[in-house]
Design an enzyme around this catalytic site. Sequence first.
Site, PDB file in Angstrom:
ATOM      1  N   GLU A   1       0.831  -1.205   0.000  1.00 16.14           N
ATOM      2  CA  GLU A   1       0.000   0.000   0.000  1.00 16.14           C
ATOM      3  C   GLU A   1       0.870   1.261   0.000  1.00 16.14           C
ATOM      4  O   GLU A   1       1.835   1.363   0.755  1.00 16.14           O
ATOM      5  CB  GLU A   1      -0.915   0.000   1.228  1.00 16.14           C
ATOM      6  CG  GLU A   1      -1.894   1.162   1.267  1.00 16.14           C
ATOM      7  CD  GLU A   1      -2.766   1.168   2.509  1.00 16.14           C
ATOM      8  OE1 GLU A   1      -3.793   1.864   2.501  1.00 16.14           O
ATOM      9  OE2 GLU A   1      -2.413   0.486   3.491  1.00 16.14           O
TER      10      GLU A   1
ATOM     11  N   LYS B   1     -10.203   2.499  -2.266  1.00 14.52           N
ATOM     12  CA  LYS B   1     -10.386   1.926  -0.926  1.00 14.52           C
ATOM     13  C   LYS B   1     -11.709   2.374  -0.322  1.00 14.52           C
ATOM     14  O   LYS B   1     -12.004   3.567  -0.245  1.00 14.52           O
ATOM     15  CB  LYS B   1      -9.213   2.365  -0.044  1.00 14.52           C
ATOM     16  CG  LYS B   1      -9.160   1.723   1.335  1.00 14.52           C
ATOM     17  CD  LYS B   1      -7.857   2.135   2.015  1.00 14.52           C
ATOM     18  CE  LYS B   1      -7.701   1.510   3.397  1.00 14.52           C
ATOM     19  NZ  LYS B   1      -6.383   1.878   3.984  1.00 14.52           N
TER      20      LYS B   1
ATOM     21  N   CYS C   1      -5.859  -2.820   2.325  1.00 18.51           N
ATOM     22  CA  CYS C   1      -5.575  -2.742   3.754  1.00 18.51           C
ATOM     23  C   CYS C   1      -6.821  -2.872   4.652  1.00 18.51           C
ATOM     24  O   CYS C   1      -7.313  -3.973   4.849  1.00 18.51           O
ATOM     25  CB  CYS C   1      -4.808  -1.463   4.063  1.00 18.51           C
ATOM     26  SG  CYS C   1      -3.936  -1.516   5.658  1.00 18.51           S
TER      27      CYS C   1
END
Length: 291
Positions: free
Chosen positions: A40, A113, A150
């Site tokens: 990331e 995300k 994540c």
Amino acid sequence: MKVGLIQQANTADQQNNTERLIAAIREAKARGADLVVLQELHNGLYFCQTEDVELFDQAETIPGPSTELYGALARELDLVLVLSLFERRAAGLYHNTAVVIERDGRIAGKYRKMHIPDDPAYYEKFYFTPGDLGFEPIDTSVGRLGVLVCWDQWYPEAARLMAMRGAQLLIYPTAIGYESSDTAEEQSRQREAWRLVQRGHAVANGLPVITVNRVGYEADPSGSTGGITFWGSSFVAGPQGELLADLGQEATLEVVEIDLARCEEVRRWWPFFRDRRIDAFDGLSRRFLDR
């Protein structure tokens, strides 16, 4: 297919970080990789430890400099790349975005995300607007990739929706580590919970999971905390949760072979999708079920 995982310790020198990543990608290709996954926000430090408006200057457009650079590399090496970038969509509108680059250098797709944390040393809500592209897999020459990022990895709903849309792999570029005030016991519990929940996604969906985390210590520029020691531990889990690779806690590269045909077999043995009680799951779309 063979998948390359690059687990790197970053510094403030973005050019050096990129040069090391490119060298590792080339090595992964030399070792037979068809797909390479980066961690990331791989270009620089994990800047979300503080809230600083000047750091928005690090964001870039998509397409932009990184997609051009890595697109040319993917085309040269004939492989698929998964990038993780700080996206500038418009003035005041930024995302934490994964980008998949196809073998010919073009952008195959992107994922913004969806779950954005806001914890001490992880002030991501200050920087990132939650994604608006949904949980849509990205079609590539190596398969249909369910790319998440994540904090998304803690949510079984995200993994399930990717699987329901036909993802053949679940992929998580990651930046997670220990805060210095945590005890050794608490650090161990956090790391093992992180691995366990993702291996559960592999089992529940009958799909391999690929997770690539960063390593190394990064100081908190504000001095408010002791900084973060990223725990690495990147791994690949098979469709029954079995560990196919475990990279440990040092900077490293590993190329792992994944048998996608095995997923078909596992889903026949364990037909979780057949037995889902979709008639009784309405409550999952609610924030909480109050009595």
